[in-house]
Write a protein that holds these residues in place. Structure first.
Motif, mmCIF file in Angstrom:
data_model
loop_
_atom_site.group_PDB
_atom_site.id
_atom_site.type_symbol
_atom_site.label_atom_id
_atom_site.label_comp_id
_atom_site.label_asym_id
_atom_site.label_seq_id
_atom_site.Cartn_x
_atom_site.Cartn_y
_atom_site.Cartn_z
ATOM 1 N N GLU A 1 0.860 -1.183 0.000
ATOM 2 C CA GLU A 1 0.000 0.000 0.000
ATOM 3 C C GLU A 1 0.901 1.239 0.000
ATOM 4 O O GLU A 1 1.514 1.580 1.010
ATOM 5 N N VAL A 2 1.008 1.894 -1.159
ATOM 6 C CA VAL A 2 1.965 2.987 -1.323
ATOM 7 C C VAL A 2 1.250 4.248 -1.778
ATOM 8 O O VAL A 2 0.106 4.223 -2.241
ATOM 9 N N GLU A 3 1.960 5.347 -1.595
ATOM 10 C CA GLU A 3 1.537 6.629 -2.132
ATOM 11 C C GLU A 3 2.745 7.256 -2.822
ATOM 12 O O GLU A 3 3.896 6.915 -2.525
ATOM 13 N N VAL A 4 2.491 8.156 -3.742
ATOM 14 C CA VAL A 4 3.558 8.746 -4.544
ATOM 15 C C VAL A 4 3.958 10.082 -3.935
ATOM 16 O O VAL A 4 3.110 10.955 -3.717
ATOM 17 N N GLU A 5 5.244 10.208 -3.645
ATOM 18 C CA GLU A 5 5.792 11.467 -3.164
ATOM 19 C C GLU A 5 6.246 12.291 -4.361
ATOM 20 O O GLU A 5 7.036 11.818 -5.181
ATOM 21 N N THR B 1 9.063 9.475 -5.985
ATOM 22 C CA THR B 1 9.316 8.164 -5.388
ATOM 23 C C THR B 1 8.044 7.632 -4.736
ATOM 24 O O THR B 1 7.100 8.371 -4.465
ATOM 25 N N GLU B 2 8.083 6.318 -4.472
ATOM 26 C CA GLU B 2 7.003 5.661 -3.756
ATOM 27 C C GLU B 2 7.303 5.641 -2.260
ATOM 28 O O GLU B 2 8.441 5.436 -1.848
ATOM 29 N N LEU B 3 6.282 5.842 -1.482
ATOM 30 C CA LEU B 3 6.389 5.789 -0.022
ATOM 31 C C LEU B 3 5.231 4.948 0.504
ATOM 32 O O LEU B 3 4.077 5.139 0.100
ATOM 33 N N CYS B 4 5.531 4.030 1.388
ATOM 34 C CA CYS B 4 4.475 3.221 1.988
ATOM 35 C C CYS B 4 3.481 4.124 2.712
ATOM 36 O O CYS B 4 3.876 4.988 3.508
ATOM 37 N N ALA B 5 2.200 3.919 2.447
ATOM 38 C CA ALA B 5 1.176 4.765 3.055
ATOM 39 C C ALA B 5 1.110 4.590 4.561
ATOM 40 O O ALA B 5 0.674 5.485 5.279
ATOM 41 N N TRP C 1 6.490 10.264 12.269
ATOM 42 C CA TRP C 1 5.975 8.996 11.758
ATOM 43 C C TRP C 1 6.269 8.856 10.263
ATOM 44 O O TRP C 1 6.508 7.744 9.773
ATOM 45 N N LYS C 2 6.271 9.961 9.554
ATOM 46 C CA LYS C 2 6.623 9.891 8.133
ATOM 47 C C LYS C 2 8.075 9.459 7.965
ATOM 48 O O LYS C 2 8.406 8.717 7.026
ATOM 49 N N ARG C 3 8.951 9.902 8.846
ATOM 50 C CA ARG C 3 10.335 9.427 8.798
ATOM 51 C C ARG C 3 10.387 7.918 9.054
ATOM 52 O O ARG C 3 11.193 7.205 8.437
ATOM 53 N N ASP C 4 9.550 7.419 9.950
ATOM 54 C CA ASP C 4 9.480 5.979 10.176
ATOM 55 C C ASP C 4 8.981 5.260 8.923
ATOM 56 O O ASP C 4 9.465 4.164 8.583
ATOM 57 N N ARG C 5 8.027 5.859 8.239
ATOM 58 C CA ARG C 5 7.535 5.246 7.004
ATOM 59 C C ARG C 5 8.619 5.209 5.929
ATOM 60 O O ARG C 5 8.727 4.240 5.178
ATOM 61 N N TRP C 6 9.431 6.251 5.872
ATOM 62 C CA TRP C 6 10.562 6.233 4.935
ATOM 63 C C TRP C 6 11.530 5.113 5.299
ATOM 64 O O TRP C 6 12.060 4.418 4.428
ATOM 65 N N SER C 7 11.788 4.941 6.586
ATOM 66 C CA SER C 7 12.665 3.866 7.029
ATOM 67 C C SER C 7 12.079 2.499 6.669
ATOM 68 O O SER C 7 12.798 1.606 6.190
ATOM 69 N N THR D 1 9.951 1.863 4.255
ATOM 70 C CA THR D 1 9.995 1.712 2.800
ATOM 71 C C THR D 1 11.399 1.375 2.325
ATOM 72 O O THR D 1 11.582 0.535 1.437
ATOM 73 N N GLY D 2 12.405 2.025 2.899
ATOM 74 C CA GLY D 2 13.774 1.741 2.499
ATOM 75 C C GLY D 2 14.175 0.307 2.777
ATOM 76 O O GLY D 2 14.840 -0.340 1.947
ATOM 77 N N HIS D 3 13.779 -0.238 3.916
ATOM 78 C CA HIS D 3 14.119 -1.626 4.208
ATOM 79 C C HIS D 3 13.335 -2.570 3.307
ATOM 80 O O HIS D 3 13.867 -3.612 2.880
ATOM 81 N N ARG D 4 12.090 -2.233 2.993
ATOM 82 C CA ARG D 4 11.320 -3.051 2.053
ATOM 83 C C ARG D 4 12.036 -3.130 0.711
ATOM 84 O O ARG D 4 12.150 -4.201 0.100
ATOM 85 N N ASP D 5 12.540 -1.997 0.235
ATOM 86 C CA ASP D 5 13.230 -1.976 -1.052
ATOM 87 C C ASP D 5 14.519 -2.791 -1.002
ATOM 88 O O ASP D 5 14.870 -3.475 -1.973
ATOM 89 N N ARG D 6 15.245 -2.739 0.113
ATOM 90 C CA ARG D 6 16.480 -3.527 0.211
ATOM 91 C C ARG D 6 16.187 -5.022 0.218
ATOM 92 O O ARG D 6 16.913 -5.811 -0.389
ATOM 93 N N VAL D 7 15.120 -5.412 0.899
ATOM 94 C CA VAL D 7 14.757 -6.834 0.929
ATOM 95 C C VAL D 7 14.330 -7.305 -0.448
ATOM 96 O O VAL D 7 14.764 -8.374 -0.927
ATOM 97 N N ARG D 8 13.500 -6.528 -1.134
ATOM 98 C CA ARG D 8 13.008 -6.947 -2.444
ATOM 99 C C ARG D 8 14.102 -6.894 -3.503
ATOM 100 O O ARG D 8 14.012 -7.592 -4.517
ATOM 101 N N ALA D 9 15.130 -6.073 -3.286
ATOM 102 C CA ALA D 9 16.242 -6.015 -4.232
ATOM 103 C C ALA D 9 17.214 -7.170 -4.047
ATOM 104 O O ALA D 9 18.164 -7.303 -4.841
#
Length: 538
Positions: free
Chosen positions: A93-97, A106-110, A316-322, A324-332
């Protein structure tokens, strides 16, 4: 001083008093609550856990023999089944920044999964589980000596990320309920006693007929007729009486049943005995976990009664960025986090946490009058009434407004003339800058609208936040009689200078050796060590 005063008031009132007027942490609509339980004397050996996002239907995980490797791996697999689907659901579930000057679109997890545990010891348990599982080899690896279920290493990577993020001040991804409650309420007991969630809730919201000390004492020492605690610590410690009197015999019965089943082979009666022994252990572990499970949800109910602070959404938005960043590292397909950070990464983490701590302290003071009172008492801020406004302009080809304010206050700023000061403006993205001109004692001839003597008369020159014209924009300059608050700390502290890349880091700090740098002279060869002789041994 104010914290000590609040504790003294709690002792006098025999009930916790408010330490904040707003809620300084994000509380998700659907958090995942995790109440772990470990085996006494075995670091990291899980005994059981209650986990889930549904208050009424928790998932119970039990290890009937914590010393059994296969059963522990089964526990981790069950924990992964409860946690990873929630992570995947929120990862999709993402939103576009929108694009900015320094970042592309970029995409950011909602939203991000929030995990709530009973206390700080449970946070350490999460870190330990992540560290011990993220490098394990799964059953997909035919050469693995002790393979684990497939999702276990991925669980370890996510728990490691959550535990690392919990070290960032102001983060809300992984929260300890005791730290949340003690940030917003002050009790009349010690900080160590506040780590017992049942006792802490006894001070904040005692049951009918009891006051804070009585409710806390009942939670800490009260026992049922069978000798067990009314409010087990569960998070993740166990009660020694429970261990010796109840749990140890149940584990021994389970071990005997398993041994009998192995000797008898595939015997229906022996399998029933093993199942009955395992069910007894499950019931005992559930009896220790359920009170703490209910206490965590009760704490969430209490926190939701407080209005959310203004800057919580930003953190909390900074937490969402964190997240999202870990999600991208795992999927990569990137490898798991290393056991030990290199010098540059460690320095970056430390600098980021220091900046986050300064930002959190500033934002809490701006959001909460009680937090600002602490800064005023220490001389880092002052609040008062404007006595006079003198409009002046800067010198140069383009004169800019530089109004000089005279403020009557009871707060003594601990700063020399020339120190920068800051004032929050409604709707502004940044604070209004100012300069401290003078601090003088206020005389008895001051007007009645000023604070009563003894006090101080502070002269402040505004240097920014008034627009680019010769005339200040409306609302940027206070009027006589207005109440203003100036701080001597920045509202949005910045980080330090950028650190060098790994290739440019000296070998003394984990970088490449000098001979590996193109164009650098070869590193000198170290002398061979002295040979070992018989005289080297006694």
């Amino acid at each position: 001083m104010l914290h000590t005063l609040a504790r003294a008031e709690a002792v006098a009132a025999r009930r916790a008093v408010a330490a904040a007027t707003v809620r300084h942490r994000h509380v998700a609509e659907r958090p995942l609550v995790l109440v772990p339980l470990t085996t006494a004397g075995e670091a990291g050996a899980p005994l059981g856990a209650m986990v889930g996002t549904d208050r009424a239907v928790p998932t119970l995980l039990v290890v009937p023999q914590p010393l059994d490797r296969e059963l522990r791996f089964g526990f981790f697999a069950g924990l992964a089944e409860a946690l990873l689907p929630e992570v995947e659901r929120l990862s999709d579930e993402v939103e576009v920044e929108p694009a900015t000057r320094n970042r592309e679109e970029t995409e950011l997890c909602a939203d991000a999964l929030q995990i709530v545990v009973p206390n700080s010891a449970a946070v350490e348990f999460v870190r330990l589980v992540g560290r011990s599982t993220r490098f394990l080899r799964t059953v997909e690896d035919p050469e693995a000596p002790h393979p684990v279920p497939v999702p276990v290493p991925l669980l370890g990577r996510w728990l490691t990320h959550y535990a690392e993020r919990a070290r960032t001040p102001g983060s809300s991804l992984l929260l300890a309920m005791t730290e949340l409650l003690t940030r917003h309420w002050a009790t009349g007991q010690s900080a160590m006693e506040d780590q017992h969630l049942g006792a802490l809730l006894g001070w904040i919201d005692p049951p009918p007929g009891l006051d804070g000390p009585a409710a806390a004492a009942r939670a800490q020492t009260g026992r049922t007729p069978d000798g067990l605690l009314v409010s087990p610590p569960a998070g993740p410690a166990t009660d020694p009486v429970f261990d010796n009197r109840v749990l140890a015999p149940a584990l021994a019965r389970y071990d005997r049943a398993r041994a009998a089943l192995e000797e008898a082979g595939d015997d229906a009666r022996r399998r029933a005995e093993v199942a009955a022994a395992q069910e007894q252990v499950r019931e005992l572990v559930a009896s220790q976990l359920r009170p703490t499970w209910d206490d965590v949800w009760h704490g969430l109910d209490l926190l939701r009664t407080l209005p959310e602070a203004e800057h919580v959404a930003e953190r909390w938005k900074r937490d969402r960025w964190s997240f999202t960043g870990h999600r991208d590292r795992v999927r990569a397909g990137e490898p798991p986090q290393p056991k030990r950070d290199d010098a540059v990464t460690a320095a970056q983490k430390l600098a980021g946490r220091e900046t986050a701590q300064a930002r959190l302290a500033a934002q809490e003071a701006l959001d909460d009058p009680l937090a600002m009172a602490v800064r005023r008492l220490s001389g880092e801020a002052f609040s008062g009434t404007v006595l006079d406004v003198v409009m002046t302009w800067s010198e140069g080809r383009r004169p800019m407004p530089r109004p000089v304010l005279t403020v009557a206050t009871d707060d003594l700023p601990q700063a020399e003339p020339g120190t920068k000061a800051y004032r929050a403006l409604p709707g502004a993205r940044s604070a209004q800058s100012a300069e401290l001109v003078a601090v003088e004692p206020r005389g008895p001839e001051e007007p009645e609208r000023a604070a009563p003597a003894p006090g101080w008369r502070v002269t402040v020159k505004l240097t920014g936040g008034m627009g680019s014209g010769r005339t200040p924009k409306e609302g940027s300059v206070p009027q006589v009689g207005d109440t203003v608050v100036f701080t001597l700390f920045e509202h949005d502290p910045r980080g330090g200078p950028a650190l060098p890349d790994a290739e440019q880091t000296p070998w003394t700090h984990g970088g490449p050796p000098q001979s590996a740098v193109p164009g650098a002279p070869a590193a000198p060869v170290a002398d061979a060590p002295d040979p070992v002789t018989p005289e080297d041994y006694l």
